[in-house]
Write a protein that holds these residues in place. Structure first.
Motif, PDB file in Angstrom:
ATOM      1  N   LYS A  63       0.798  -1.220   0.000  1.00 46.90           N
ATOM      2  CA  LYS A  63       0.000   0.000   0.000  1.00 46.90           C
ATOM      3  C   LYS A  63       0.837   1.278   0.000  1.00 46.90           C
ATOM      4  CE  LYS A  63      -4.077  -2.140   2.076  1.00 46.90           C
ATOM      5  NZ  LYS A  63      -5.022  -2.158   3.218  1.00 46.90           N
ATOM      6  N   SER A  64       2.133   1.130   0.198  1.00 44.56           N
ATOM      7  CA  SER A  64       3.014   2.300   0.096  1.00 44.56           C
ATOM      8  C   SER A  64       3.193   2.727  -1.350  1.00 44.56           C
ATOM      9  CB  SER A  64       4.381   1.988   0.716  1.00 44.56           C
ATOM     10  OG  SER A  64       5.047   0.966  -0.030  1.00 44.56           O
ATOM     11  N   GLY A  65       2.740   1.857  -2.290  1.00 44.41           N
ATOM     12  CA  GLY A  65       2.818   2.198  -3.704  1.00 44.41           C
ATOM     13  C   GLY A  65       3.820   1.382  -4.489  1.00 44.41           C
ATOM     14  N   ILE A  66       4.034   0.127  -4.069  1.00 45.32           N
ATOM     15  CA  ILE A  66       5.003  -0.739  -4.746  1.00 45.32           C
ATOM     16  C   ILE A  66       4.349  -2.063  -5.123  1.00 45.32           C
ATOM     17  CG2 ILE A  66       7.194  -1.997  -4.568  1.00 45.32           C
ATOM     18  CD1 ILE A  66       7.607   0.957  -4.698  1.00 45.32           C
ATOM     19  N   ILE A  67       4.531  -2.470  -6.382  1.00 44.97           N
ATOM     20  CA  ILE A  67       4.097  -3.782  -6.847  1.00 44.97           C
ATOM     21  C   ILE A  67       5.273  -4.745  -6.747  1.00 44.97           C
ATOM     22  CG2 ILE A  67       3.351  -5.118  -8.855  1.00 44.97           C
ATOM     23  CD1 ILE A  67       2.005  -2.543  -9.868  1.00 44.97           C
ATOM     24  N   SER A 117       2.274   5.136  -9.499  1.00 46.72           N
ATOM     25  CA  SER A 117       2.211   6.588  -9.328  1.00 46.72           C
ATOM     26  C   SER A 117       0.958   6.969  -8.549  1.00 46.72           C
ATOM     27  CB  SER A 117       2.222   7.295 -10.686  1.00 46.72           C
ATOM     28  OG  SER A 117       1.017   7.059 -11.388  1.00 46.72           O
ATOM     29  N   SER A 118       1.013   8.086  -7.830  1.00 43.05           N
ATOM     30  CA  SER A 118      -0.130   8.525  -7.029  1.00 43.05           C
ATOM     31  C   SER A 118      -1.347   8.791  -7.910  1.00 43.05           C
ATOM     32  CB  SER A 118       0.245   9.783  -6.242  1.00 43.05           C
ATOM     33  OG  SER A 118       0.700  10.815  -7.113  1.00 43.05           O
ATOM     34  N   ARG A 119      -1.104   9.284  -9.138  1.00 42.53           N
ATOM     35  CA  ARG A 119      -2.196   9.602 -10.050  1.00 42.53           C
ATOM     36  C   ARG A 119      -2.923   8.344 -10.530  1.00 42.53           C
ATOM     37  NH1 ARG A 119      -2.641  10.404 -15.577  1.00 42.53           N
ATOM     38  NH2 ARG A 119      -0.426   9.962 -15.892  1.00 42.53           N
ATOM     39  N   LYS A 120      -2.200   7.229 -10.659  1.00 48.84           N
ATOM     40  CA  LYS A 120      -2.781   5.997 -11.182  1.00 48.84           C
ATOM     41  C   LYS A 120      -3.125   4.981 -10.097  1.00 48.84           C
ATOM     42  CE  LYS A 120      -0.502   6.230 -15.724  1.00 48.84           C
ATOM     43  NZ  LYS A 120      -1.684   6.037 -16.584  1.00 48.84           N
ATOM     44  N   LYS A 121      -2.861   5.335  -8.842  1.00 51.93           N
ATOM     45  CA  LYS A 121      -3.003   4.389  -7.736  1.00 51.93           C
ATOM     46  C   LYS A 121      -4.422   3.835  -7.602  1.00 51.93           C
ATOM     47  CE  LYS A 121      -1.832   3.929  -2.829  1.00 51.93           C
ATOM     48  NZ  LYS A 121      -1.246   4.636  -1.650  1.00 51.93           N
ATOM     49  N   GLU A 122      -5.420   4.709  -7.592  1.00 52.24           N
ATOM     50  CA  GLU A 122      -6.799   4.270  -7.403  1.00 52.24           C
ATOM     51  C   GLU A 122      -7.252   3.337  -8.528  1.00 52.24           C
ATOM     52  OE1 GLU A 122     -11.286   6.230  -6.956  1.00 52.24           O
ATOM     53  OE2 GLU A 122      -9.497   7.487  -6.725  1.00 52.24           O
TER      54      GLU A 122
END
Length: 245
Positions: free
Chosen positions: A213-217, A228-233
């Motif tokens: 959830k920190s933004g890493i696959i 990216s924060s823009r594509k996260k959702e």
């Protein structure tokens, strides 16, 4: 006929112009472009009657150019290398095309045919070719510097784009670099369970091990892909939907 050449290689453009000068025709070249972006601007300004159009360009495809100029009425002759996927699309659509390097007799034949073909009829043919081009195909043909490489998309881990180049990473450890941006392949890959969590990456959903959830696959081979924060959702929705099927 006022004509525009849309081809990313200067020597191909020059060769075509030289051939046109030897063919008995009323075709007049009014512009040369090497990218989709440039070609859209020039086409809107010059209103060509004929476009010689490369399928694979540095910043997209010939179909991208046609989508962005669909309000204009011009005829099209495609220019393509011997790429199986491209030729399949053009042949099924019955669209006129020239193989690189352009042959004198083929050029003459294409010009003769195109003059009697209504623009509306050709637009229908191109739509058929476009559907074939973007259909769900299990393989992708990559145009490398010295060869054409066929890859199985189900074995493709992810793609990484950098400064107009895209690297394809396969499950067996092989990787291939092409001189085209990732968006050239985006529409086809999205139909085959690939997602674009970041401007520079496209990832095969079946190879994702977990999402932090920190933004890493995290991929199953241990590689890490940023979201990216823009594509996260959008990514999370796609990821959860895929894994709930």
């Amino acid at each position: 006929m006022n004509a525009l050449i849309v081809e990313d290689k200067a020597y191909i453009r020059k060769g075509l112009i030289n051939l046109l000068e030897t063919v008995e025709t009323d075709v007049k070249i009014i512009g040369e472009c090497g990218s989709v972006k440039e070609a859209v601007v020039v086409a809107n300004a010059c209103k060509p009657e004929l476009v010689f159009l490369d399928i694979n360009l540095t910043d997209g495809t010939g179909f991208d150019f046609l989508d962005q100029t669909e309000h204009l009425d011009f005829k099209t002759i495609f220019i393509t290398a011997y790429e199986e996927y491209a030729l399949k699309a053009l042949k099924i659509g019955a669209v006129d095309y020239l193989l690189k390097p352009v042959d004198y007799d083929e050029l003459q034949s294409a010009l003769k045919k195109i003059k009697s073909l209504p623009v509306s009829t050709q637009k229908e043919q191109i739509q058929t070719a476009k559907k074939v081009w973007y259909q769900n195909d299990s393989t992708l043909v990559l145009s490398l510097s010295d060869s054409f490489q066929v890859i199985e998309l189900q074995e493709l881990l992810f793609c990484e784009s950098d400064k107009g180049y895209t690297t394809f990473y396969l499950a067996d450890g092989k990787k291939y670099v092409v001189s085209k941006p990732i968006k050239v392949y985006e529409e086809q890959l999205e139909k085959l369970n690939f997602t674009r969590p970041h401007q520079s990456f496209m990832v095969n959903l079946k190879f994702i091990d977990k999402y932090d959830k920190s933004g890493i696959i995290y991929l199953k081979d241990g590689k890490k892909i940023p979201v990216s924060s823009r594509k996260k959702e959008g990514f999370i929705a796609t990821f959860l939907n895929y894994n709930s099927l």
